[in-house]
Design a protein around this motif. Structure first.
Motif, short mmCIF file in Angstrom:
data_model
loop_
_atom_site.label_atom_id
_atom_site.label_comp_id
_atom_site.label_asym_id
_atom_site.label_seq_id
_atom_site.Cartn_x
_atom_site.Cartn_y
_atom_site.Cartn_z
N LYS A 34 -21.19 -19.43 52.11
CA LYS A 34 -22.35 -20.00 52.81
C LYS A 34 -23.19 -18.90 53.45
O LYS A 34 -24.43 -18.96 53.43
CB LYS A 34 -21.88 -20.98 53.89
CG LYS A 34 -21.31 -22.28 53.36
CD LYS A 34 -20.83 -23.17 54.50
CE LYS A 34 -20.25 -24.47 53.99
NZ LYS A 34 -19.72 -25.31 55.11
N LYS A 81 -30.58 -21.62 43.96
CA LYS A 81 -29.25 -21.81 44.54
C LYS A 81 -28.31 -20.73 44.02
O LYS A 81 -28.52 -20.16 42.94
CB LYS A 81 -28.68 -23.19 44.21
CG LYS A 81 -28.42 -23.42 42.73
CD LYS A 81 -27.83 -24.81 42.49
CE LYS A 81 -27.63 -25.05 40.98
NZ LYS A 81 -27.08 -26.38 40.71
N ALA A 120 -25.30 -17.20 50.80
CA ALA A 120 -26.43 -18.06 50.43
C ALA A 120 -27.51 -18.02 51.51
O ALA A 120 -28.71 -17.97 51.19
CB ALA A 120 -25.94 -19.49 50.20
N THR A 133 -27.21 -24.10 52.65
CA THR A 133 -26.97 -25.25 51.78
C THR A 133 -27.43 -25.01 50.34
O THR A 133 -27.11 -25.78 49.45
CB THR A 133 -27.68 -26.51 52.31
OG1 THR A 133 -29.11 -26.33 52.23
CG2 THR A 133 -27.27 -26.81 53.73
N LYS A 134 -28.14 -23.92 50.12
CA LYS A 134 -28.57 -23.60 48.75
C LYS A 134 -27.42 -22.91 48.02
O LYS A 134 -27.50 -21.76 47.59
CB LYS A 134 -29.83 -22.74 48.76
CG LYS A 134 -31.06 -23.49 49.26
CD LYS A 134 -32.32 -22.69 49.11
CE LYS A 134 -33.54 -23.46 49.60
NZ LYS A 134 -33.81 -24.66 48.81
N LEU A 135 -26.33 -23.65 47.92
CA LEU A 135 -25.07 -23.13 47.40
C LEU A 135 -24.37 -24.19 46.58
O LEU A 135 -24.28 -25.35 46.99
CB LEU A 135 -24.18 -22.72 48.58
CG LEU A 135 -22.74 -22.30 48.28
CD1 LEU A 135 -22.71 -20.97 47.54
CD2 LEU A 135 -21.94 -22.21 49.57
N GLU A 136 -23.91 -23.80 45.41
CA GLU A 136 -23.08 -24.69 44.58
C GLU A 136 -21.70 -24.06 44.43
O GLU A 136 -21.58 -22.89 44.06
CB GLU A 136 -23.71 -24.91 43.21
CG GLU A 136 -22.88 -25.83 42.31
CD GLU A 136 -23.46 -26.02 40.93
OE1 GLU A 136 -22.72 -26.44 40.02
OE2 GLU A 136 -24.67 -25.74 40.75
#
Length: 276
Positions: free
Chosen positions: A82, A51, A85, A93-96
């Motif tokens: 987004k 992520k 990522a 969605t592999k994002l914090e």
């Protein structure tokens, strides 16, 4: 015969010690040299982690604003994050997202708490000494926000009797001191605090980038921008110095967004107009 045996034994022992010391010295040098490429601990580490961790604003309407009811953070900067990522992982969605302010964002980046800053951050020579910047992804300009009907119409209206509100750690606070040296400058931790202070009458004007002020105006139409822009504020995405592969991935993302028309769509979605 016995003396030869003793001498041979001593030579072997000495050689063994030298080999051990050399081995230990080599390992220590590899760990502390600091010559390893930064990218080895940048993009590759991000991929292994699975992520991307990005510092964004939670209090800046249009760019990064957290809905207290849903807990969702939305804005132009969020959509750019987004996209980065998605470029790295093939999955946005592999994002914090982690909250930053103008004051905390560089510290959090340098401490390794975040991989990148996408938070209305103006590229400046001073900041370039601390971080590496991507290509410009948004062009803003500093302006003034006042209550409708205010006698303040621009920089020329700011006097020794004027209190101007700004945010700690921002280029806006530095700029306004240079542009209006007689005015009193009050600094706050974040934009929402500064806007609340303006509405509470703690100052006559609030200054920051016009893009951020437009978001405040949308929140409360009793306030308006005056005087036009008096600086140029090119926004960049910041990474740790030396993170060349991560920076390249970010710049590649920005180029893709602009070439496929997605950037124009995002700009119009959040700012109401296509980029000039």
């Amino acid at each position: 015969m016995r003396k030869r045996f003793q001498w041979s034994t001593l030579v072997l022992v000495a050689l063994s010690c030298l080999l051990v010391l050399a081995g230990c010295g080599g390992k220590e040098g590899a760990a502390t040299s600091g010559n390893e490429p930064a990218a080895a601990n940048g993009l590759e580490a991000i991929k292994q982690r699975g992520k991307l961790v990005v510092g964004v604003k939670y209090d800046t309407k249009l760019f990064g604003l957290k809905d207290p009811a849903s807990g969702k953070v939305e804005g132009f900067d969020i959509d750019i994050a987004k996209a980065v990522a998605k470029h790295i992982f093939g999955d946005e969605t592999k994002l914090e997202l982690k909250e930053v302010t103008s004051k905390t964002r560089i510290t959090l980046l340098q401490n390794g708490d975040i991989d990148a800053i996408i938070a209305t951050m103006t590229i400046s020579d001073e900041r370039k000494k601390q971080v590496d910047f991507s290509d410009v992804y948004f062009n803003a300009g500093q302006s003034l926000l006042v209550k409708k009907g205010s006698p303040i119409t621009g920089l020329e209206s700011l006097t020794s009797n004027t209190k101007v509100l700004a945010v700690k750690g921002s280029t806006s606070a530095k700029n306004i001191r240079e542009k209006a040296p007689e005015a009193t400058i009050l600094e706050f931790e974040n934009y929402q605090d500064a806007f609340n202070a303006l509405k509470a009458g703690k100052g006559e004007a609030l200054t920051t980038d016009n893009s951020i002020l437009l978001g405040m105006q949308q929140q409360d139409p009793n306030y308006t921008l005056v005087g036009g822009n008096f600086t140029e504020e090119p926004y960049g995405i910041a990474v740790k110095k030396g993170q060349t592969e991560l920076l390249q991935a970010i710049n590649d993302t920005l180029k893709e967004l602009k070439s496929n028309g997605e950037y124009d769509k995002l700009h119009e979605q959040w700012l109401g107009v296509k980029p000039e």
